[in-house]
Design a protein around this motif. Structure first.
Motif, PDB file in Angstrom:
ATOM      1  N   ILE A  54       0.769  -1.220  -0.026  1.00  0.00           N
ATOM      2  CA  ILE A  54       0.109  -0.126   0.021  1.00  0.00           C
ATOM      3  C   ILE A  54       0.778   1.349   0.041  1.00  0.00           C
ATOM      4  O   ILE A  54       0.473   2.287  -0.401  1.00  0.00           O
ATOM      5  N   ALA A  55       1.931   0.940   0.711  1.00  0.00           N
ATOM      6  CA  ALA A  55       2.815   2.324   0.749  1.00  0.00           C
ATOM      7  C   ALA A  55       3.509   2.665  -0.693  1.00  0.00           C
ATOM      8  O   ALA A  55       3.878   3.943  -0.746  1.00  0.00           O
ATOM      9  N   LYS A  56       3.210   1.924  -1.789  1.00  0.00           N
ATOM     10  CA  LYS A  56       3.741   2.231  -3.076  1.00  0.00           C
ATOM     11  C   LYS A  56       2.701   3.406  -3.674  1.00  0.00           C
ATOM     12  O   LYS A  56       2.987   4.182  -4.544  1.00  0.00           O
ATOM     13  N   VAL A  72       1.517   7.358   1.167  1.00  0.00           N
ATOM     14  CA  VAL A  72       2.603   7.642   1.893  1.00  0.00           C
ATOM     15  C   VAL A  72       2.326   7.837   3.308  1.00  0.00           C
ATOM     16  O   VAL A  72       1.133   8.634   3.674  1.00  0.00           O
ATOM     17  N   GLY A  73       2.710   7.171   4.333  1.00  0.00           N
ATOM     18  CA  GLY A  73       2.313   7.288   5.526  1.00  0.00           C
ATOM     19  C   GLY A  73       1.028   6.408   5.839  1.00  0.00           C
ATOM     20  O   GLY A  73       0.725   5.412   5.225  1.00  0.00           O
ATOM     21  N   GLN A  74       0.240   6.800   6.921  1.00  0.00           N
ATOM     22  CA  GLN A  74      -1.158   6.367   7.484  1.00  0.00           C
ATOM     23  C   GLN A  74      -0.797   5.058   7.658  1.00  0.00           C
ATOM     24  O   GLN A  74      -1.993   4.101   7.612  1.00  0.00           O
ATOM     25  N   ASP A  75       0.248   4.350   8.261  1.00  0.00           N
ATOM     26  CA  ASP A  75       0.359   2.986   8.770  1.00  0.00           C
ATOM     27  C   ASP A  75      -0.963   2.905   9.818  1.00  0.00           C
ATOM     28  O   ASP A  75      -1.149   1.870   9.584  1.00  0.00           O
ATOM     29  N   LEU A  77      -6.394   5.035  -0.099  1.00  0.00           N
ATOM     30  CA  LEU A  77      -6.028   4.027   0.711  1.00  0.00           C
ATOM     31  C   LEU A  77      -7.137   2.776   0.868  1.00  0.00           C
ATOM     32  O   LEU A  77      -6.625   1.636   0.739  1.00  0.00           O
ATOM     33  N   VAL A  78      -8.428   3.048   0.613  1.00  0.00           N
ATOM     34  CA  VAL A  78      -9.298   1.861   0.345  1.00  0.00           C
ATOM     35  C   VAL A  78      -9.067   1.267  -0.925  1.00  0.00           C
ATOM     36  O   VAL A  78      -9.062  -0.244  -0.668  1.00  0.00           O
ATOM     37  N   ARG A  79      -8.734   1.854  -2.002  1.00  0.00           N
ATOM     38  CA  ARG A  79      -8.632   1.314  -3.129  1.00  0.00           C
ATOM     39  C   ARG A  79      -7.131   0.553  -3.311  1.00  0.00           C
ATOM     40  O   ARG A  79      -7.322  -0.719  -3.763  1.00  0.00           O
TER      41      ARG A  79
END
Length: 333
Positions: free
Chosen positions: A32-34, A37-40, A69-71
């Protein structure tokens, strides 16, 4: 709630089914980080919700990558996802589906709505009237939709990720307590740090297109089978009587707080125990400790309590009340 420590890739072959599933879900963060950015913490919260068969309320200002993020999560898990923009004129049938008359057969046939998916992004859910908001209640609680008296099962896994804007309330319809209680977690999606924002701009200047996740290199690193194996492992995570009592004591303390008009219900206590078990499993343990409960207390409980008007005027927040409760409830040894 920080991200759990990753499982070393070189040990994956030596692990059992549950641990292999854990390693696959851990790989979600780097995948997901690809794109994000951030939001771990938000990523981990969504994974916890999937493990617990729960739903998530994402709160953040526009433009902090809630939709992306959801996608990205759906693409990394090889799950189907749909997005519904909630507006004042949205009807319940626009979400659940409806019966459509077919002139060729002279019969009515059911046309499924966007709720028939694995990950439903309910964008700005508080902008639609309560009648349409309530159309999600049966789907979220019973995992089915009833149209014309006929119940229709939803796919599994099924997760509703609803977003709302915390700073603009004009023309909105705040979610009632009964519906808020149906969300397992309420996650805040903050603005990025300066370094993270520079990273975002650099990616876009290098040609990153948020509408094309394949070009960003996102690929499925886990699937429904991994998720089911993970859920089975979480269900075997042990909870001692002392931990169960600790969860109950925390929830009962909120009901006695002078700052609150509404404390955490027994459903909230069950939710906290479930999320703590999922967190314990993600961190590599088959038993729950008090730190697991503390780690998930804020996102699990912050939307299940209601401040008194006078406390709100004094600047008290739900998070500050829960933090104070955690500080005063005795921790089991």
């Amino acid at each position: 709630m920080s991200a759990p420590p990753p499982v070393p890739a070189e040990t994956t072959e030596l692990l059992g089914n549950g641990d292999t599933a854990r390693a696959s879900l851990e790989a979600l963060r780097s995948e997901i980080a690809k794109a994000v950015v951030g939001q771990d913490p938000a990523v981990t919260g969504l994974v916890v919700a999937l493990l617990c068969r729960g739903h998530v309320l994402l709160e953040g200002v526009p433009g902090v990558a809630k939709t992306l993020l959801v996608r990205a999560l759906a693409a990394s898990l090889e799950l189907d996802t749909k997005r519904v923009q909630f507006t004042p004129d949205l009807m319940p049938s626009d979400v659940t589906g409806s019966l459509v008359y077919d002139a060729r057969t002279a019969e009515f046939s059911f046309q499924p709505g966007p709720v028939f998916t694995n990950l439903l992004l309910a964008d700005e859910i508080n902008r639609t009237p309560p009648k349409t908001q309530s159309s999600l209640l049966e789907a979220m609680e019973e995992r089915q939709v009833t149209v014309d008296g006929t119940p229709r099962r939803l796919p599994d896994p099924f997760l509703v990720a609803a977003t709302q804007n915390p700073v603009e309330y004009e023309g909105t319809y705040p979610l009632p307590e009964a519906q808020l209680d149906r969300f397992l977690l309420k996650l805040t999606v903050p603005l990025p740090s300066r370094e993270e924002e520079i990273n975002v701009l650099t990616r876009h200047s290098d040609g990153f297109n948020p509408r094309d996740l394949k070009s960003a290199g996102i690929r499925p690193v886990a699937g429904p089978a991994d998720l089911e194996a993970a859920r089975n492992s979480v269900a075997r995570t042990k909870v001692s009587p002392e931990i169960a009592g600790y969860v109950v004591d925390i929830c009962r303390a909120t009901r006695e707080s002078p700052s609150l008009s509404l404390g955490v219900s027994p459903r909230g206590a069950i939710a906290l125990l479930s999320t703590a078990r999922a967190w314990a499993w993600l961190t590599g343990r088959d038993y729950v400790i008090p730190d697991d409960v503390k780690a998930l207390a804020l996102p699990t409980l912050r939307h299940r309590i209601q401040l008194r008007p006078e406390a709100e005027m004094e600047g008290v927040t739900p998070d500050s009340v829960i933090t104070a409760v955690l500080a005063h409830v005795p921790v089991p040894r």
